[in-house]
Write a protein that holds these residues in place. Sequence first.
Motif, PDB file in Angstrom:
ATOM      1  N   THR A  14       0.832  -1.202   0.000  1.00 12.63           N
ATOM      2  CA  THR A  14       0.000   0.000   0.000  1.00 12.63           C
ATOM      3  C   THR A  14       0.866   1.252   0.000  1.00 12.63           C
ATOM      4  OG1 THR A  14      -1.776  -1.143   1.181  1.00 12.63           O
ATOM      5  CG2 THR A  14      -1.795   1.267   1.243  1.00 12.63           C
ATOM      6  N   ASP A  15       1.890   1.276   0.834  1.00 11.83           N
ATOM      7  CA  ASP A  15       2.794   2.427   0.901  1.00 11.83           C
ATOM      8  C   ASP A  15       3.492   2.640  -0.439  1.00 11.83           C
ATOM      9  OD1 ASP A  15       4.238   4.537   2.257  1.00 11.83           O
ATOM     10  OD2 ASP A  15       5.972   3.195   2.291  1.00 11.83           O
ATOM     11  N   LEU A  16       3.923   1.549  -1.075  1.00 14.90           N
ATOM     12  CA  LEU A  16       4.579   1.639  -2.374  1.00 14.90           C
ATOM     13  C   LEU A  16       3.619   2.198  -3.422  1.00 14.90           C
ATOM     14  CD1 LEU A  16       6.863   1.065  -4.384  1.00 14.90           C
ATOM     15  CD2 LEU A  16       6.011  -1.300  -4.535  1.00 14.90           C
ATOM     16  N   ALA A  17       2.384   1.696  -3.430  1.00 15.33           N
ATOM     17  CA  ALA A  17       1.398   2.148  -4.411  1.00 15.33           C
ATOM     18  C   ALA A  17       1.093   3.632  -4.256  1.00 15.33           C
ATOM     19  CB  ALA A  17       0.111   1.323  -4.274  1.00 15.33           C
ATOM     20  N   VAL A  18       0.878   4.063  -3.020  1.00 19.50           N
ATOM     21  CA  VAL A  18       0.572   5.476  -2.773  1.00 19.50           C
ATOM     22  C   VAL A  18       1.733   6.359  -3.207  1.00 19.50           C
ATOM     23  CG1 VAL A  18       0.144   7.194  -0.970  1.00 19.50           C
ATOM     24  CG2 VAL A  18      -1.069   5.012  -0.924  1.00 19.50           C
ATOM     25  N   SER A  92      -7.318  -3.535  -7.793  1.00 18.15           N
ATOM     26  CA  SER A  92      -8.182  -2.868  -8.761  1.00 18.15           C
ATOM     27  C   SER A  92      -7.583  -1.539  -9.184  1.00 18.15           C
ATOM     28  CB  SER A  92      -9.573  -2.638  -8.157  1.00 18.15           C
ATOM     29  OG  SER A  92     -10.317  -1.737  -8.954  1.00 18.15           O
ATOM     30  N   ILE A  93      -7.657  -1.232 -10.477  1.00 19.58           N
ATOM     31  CA  ILE A  93      -7.149   0.031 -10.984  1.00 19.58           C
ATOM     32  C   ILE A  93      -7.950   1.209 -10.444  1.00 19.58           C
ATOM     33  CG2 ILE A  93      -8.597  -0.053 -13.048  1.00 19.58           C
ATOM     34  CD1 ILE A  93      -5.017   1.349 -12.810  1.00 19.58           C
ATOM     35  N   VAL A  94      -9.171   0.946  -9.981  1.00 17.25           N
ATOM     36  CA  VAL A  94     -10.037   2.025  -9.500  1.00 17.25           C
ATOM     37  C   VAL A  94     -10.029   2.126  -7.977  1.00 17.25           C
ATOM     38  CG1 VAL A  94     -12.371   2.998  -9.536  1.00 17.25           C
ATOM     39  CG2 VAL A  94     -11.517   1.749 -11.522  1.00 17.25           C
ATOM     40  N   SER A  95     -10.324   1.022  -7.297  1.00 18.78           N
ATOM     41  CA  SER A  95     -10.464   1.089  -5.837  1.00 18.78           C
ATOM     42  C   SER A  95      -9.386   0.324  -5.072  1.00 18.78           C
ATOM     43  CB  SER A  95     -11.835   0.546  -5.420  1.00 18.78           C
ATOM     44  OG  SER A  95     -11.954  -0.831  -5.770  1.00 18.78           O
ATOM     45  N   GLY A  96      -8.452  -0.280  -5.790  1.00 14.25           N
ATOM     46  CA  GLY A  96      -7.431  -1.069  -5.108  1.00 14.25           C
ATOM     47  C   GLY A  96      -6.375  -0.222  -4.416  1.00 14.25           C
ATOM     48  N   ARG A  97      -6.163  -0.493  -3.158  1.00 10.58           N
ATOM     49  CA  ARG A  97      -5.195   0.297  -2.399  1.00 10.58           C
ATOM     50  C   ARG A  97      -3.746  -0.046  -2.754  1.00 10.58           C
ATOM     51  NH1 ARG A  97      -5.953  -2.053   3.676  1.00 10.58           N
ATOM     52  NH2 ARG A  97      -8.103  -2.340   3.006  1.00 10.58           N
ATOM     53  N   THR A  98      -3.514  -1.206  -3.405  1.00  8.64           N
ATOM     54  CA  THR A  98      -2.149  -1.624  -3.703  1.00  8.64           C
ATOM     55  C   THR A  98      -1.782  -1.470  -5.173  1.00  8.64           C
ATOM     56  OG1 THR A  98      -2.888  -3.922  -3.946  1.00  8.64           O
ATOM     57  CG2 THR A  98      -2.083  -3.251  -1.778  1.00  8.64           C
ATOM     58  N   MET A 101      -0.978   2.350 -10.080  1.00 16.28           N
ATOM     59  CA  MET A 101      -1.568   3.224 -11.087  1.00 16.28           C
ATOM     60  C   MET A 101      -3.016   3.556 -10.747  1.00 16.28           C
ATOM     61  SD  MET A 101      -0.079   1.335 -14.477  1.00 16.28           S
ATOM     62  CE  MET A 101       1.670   0.965 -14.633  1.00 16.28           C
ATOM     63  N   GLY A 102      -3.442   3.213  -9.534  1.00 13.16           N
ATOM     64  CA  GLY A 102      -4.843   3.305  -9.162  1.00 13.16           C
ATOM     65  C   GLY A 102      -5.355   4.711  -8.895  1.00 13.16           C
ATOM     66  N   ILE A 103      -6.672   4.779  -8.833  1.00 17.79           N
ATOM     67  CA  ILE A 103      -7.368   6.034  -8.563  1.00 17.79           C
ATOM     68  C   ILE A 103      -7.468   6.297  -7.068  1.00 17.79           C
ATOM     69  CG2 ILE A 103      -9.620   7.197  -8.783  1.00 17.79           C
ATOM     70  CD1 ILE A 103      -9.933   5.750 -11.465  1.00 17.79           C
ATOM     71  N   GLY A 104      -7.497   5.221  -6.281  1.00 10.20           N
ATOM     72  CA  GLY A 104      -7.543   5.386  -4.828  1.00 10.20           C
ATOM     73  C   GLY A 104      -8.933   5.627  -4.292  1.00 10.20           C
ATOM     74  N   LEU A 105      -9.908   4.909  -4.822  1.00 12.02           N
ATOM     75  CA  LEU A 105     -11.295   5.053  -4.379  1.00 12.02           C
ATOM     76  C   LEU A 105     -11.516   4.283  -3.077  1.00 12.02           C
ATOM     77  CD1 LEU A 105     -13.782   6.402  -5.842  1.00 12.02           C
ATOM     78  CD2 LEU A 105     -14.450   4.085  -6.506  1.00 12.02           C
ATOM     79  N   HIS A 106     -12.134   4.920  -2.096  1.00 12.38           N
ATOM     80  CA  HIS A 106     -12.452   4.264  -0.820  1.00 12.38           C
ATOM     81  C   HIS A 106     -13.952   4.067  -0.761  1.00 12.38           C
ATOM     82  CE1 HIS A 106     -12.961   4.524   3.799  1.00 12.38           C
ATOM     83  NE2 HIS A 106     -12.715   3.271   3.435  1.00 12.38           N
ATOM     84  N   VAL A 107     -14.391   2.803  -0.617  1.00 16.23           N
ATOM     85  CA  VAL A 107     -15.809   2.479  -0.696  1.00 16.23           C
ATOM     86  C   VAL A 107     -16.312   1.905   0.624  1.00 16.23           C
ATOM     87  CG1 VAL A 107     -17.590   1.352  -2.089  1.00 16.23           C
ATOM     88  CG2 VAL A 107     -15.370   1.864  -3.115  1.00 16.23           C
ATOM     89  N   THR A 118     -13.146   9.888  -3.201  1.00 13.44           N
ATOM     90  CA  THR A 118     -11.762  10.063  -3.639  1.00 13.44           C
ATOM     91  C   THR A 118     -11.512  11.531  -3.958  1.00 13.44           C
ATOM     92  OG1 THR A 118     -10.030   9.219  -5.113  1.00 13.44           O
ATOM     93  CG2 THR A 118     -12.165   9.708  -6.116  1.00 13.44           C
ATOM     94  N   THR A 119     -10.257  11.880  -4.126  1.00 12.00           N
ATOM     95  CA  THR A 119      -9.859  13.187  -4.642  1.00 12.00           C
ATOM     96  C   THR A 119      -9.004  12.921  -5.867  1.00 12.00           C
ATOM     97  OG1 THR A 119      -9.878  14.223  -2.446  1.00 12.00           O
ATOM     98  CG2 THR A 119      -8.607  15.329  -4.173  1.00 12.00           C
ATOM     99  N   LEU A 120      -9.479  13.346  -7.032  1.00 13.80           N
ATOM    100  CA  LEU A 120      -8.789  13.051  -8.282  1.00 13.80           C
ATOM    101  C   LEU A 120      -7.626  14.014  -8.500  1.00 13.80           C
ATOM    102  CD1 LEU A 120     -11.972  12.356 -10.411  1.00 13.80           C
ATOM    103  CD2 LEU A 120     -10.320  10.675  -9.562  1.00 13.80           C
ATOM    104  N   GLY A 121      -6.441  13.441  -8.719  1.00 11.33           N
ATOM    105  CA  GLY A 121      -5.247  14.240  -8.884  1.00 11.33           C
ATOM    106  C   GLY A 121      -4.991  14.634 -10.329  1.00 11.33           C
TER     107      GLY A 121
END
Length: 221
Positions: A14-18, A92-98, A101-107, A118-121
Amino acid sequence: MNLDETPEQLAARTDLAVSMQQLGHALVSHHVDPGIATELAEIARRYTAVVQHGEPRDRASEMLSSPRVTNALSGSRAIIEDGQDIDLFRDSIVSGRTNPMGIGLHVVRRGDAAVAVTTLGPAFEGAPGRAHGGIVGAILDETMGHVLPIIGEMAYTANLTIDYIGPAPIGVEVTFTARLRDRADRKLWIEAAGESAAGVFVRAEALFLAVDLTKFTNADR
């Protein structure tokens, strides 16, 4: 998927992905010195070669071994509780925390609805100052898909209709809400909307088709 990871593995991935997501947004939104760009590219190539020497992963086998699928196959379809995070697929490219390249959606489940925040960058900017419509579409589809564990089903998107009402803002929090509108046999009609503090900017409706779990990973469905 990936629900067999240790807490340490999950935290590290997760830290690496973020960190990689933040780097991507920074690269898109700032001028980069050619020397730094070359250095980053060399580092990326070096570590890509290292990671590729690891054991390959297979999405189908991981999905089939996940608790949600194995429980369902045995006749037990666990329902997400109200207020609980819906963490279906960590890559997941959309909601996956790891996903780097993800969007970082929290559901989260809120009553009968799946609510995603989420907050889109800058990396997701389309026209100046607004998110790319394809990114918004992906978020809608993903949020609708998170309704499925609330109702105890597995299904795939058969049709998605989107009404873009206004621009989806960049750099501010946006919320997407989806819920089941109707159902008939295998057919599940799910509706969703996206909004910011300025109001609703998109609405959508989708037809999902419930599937036999034993065929869930079959591309032909």
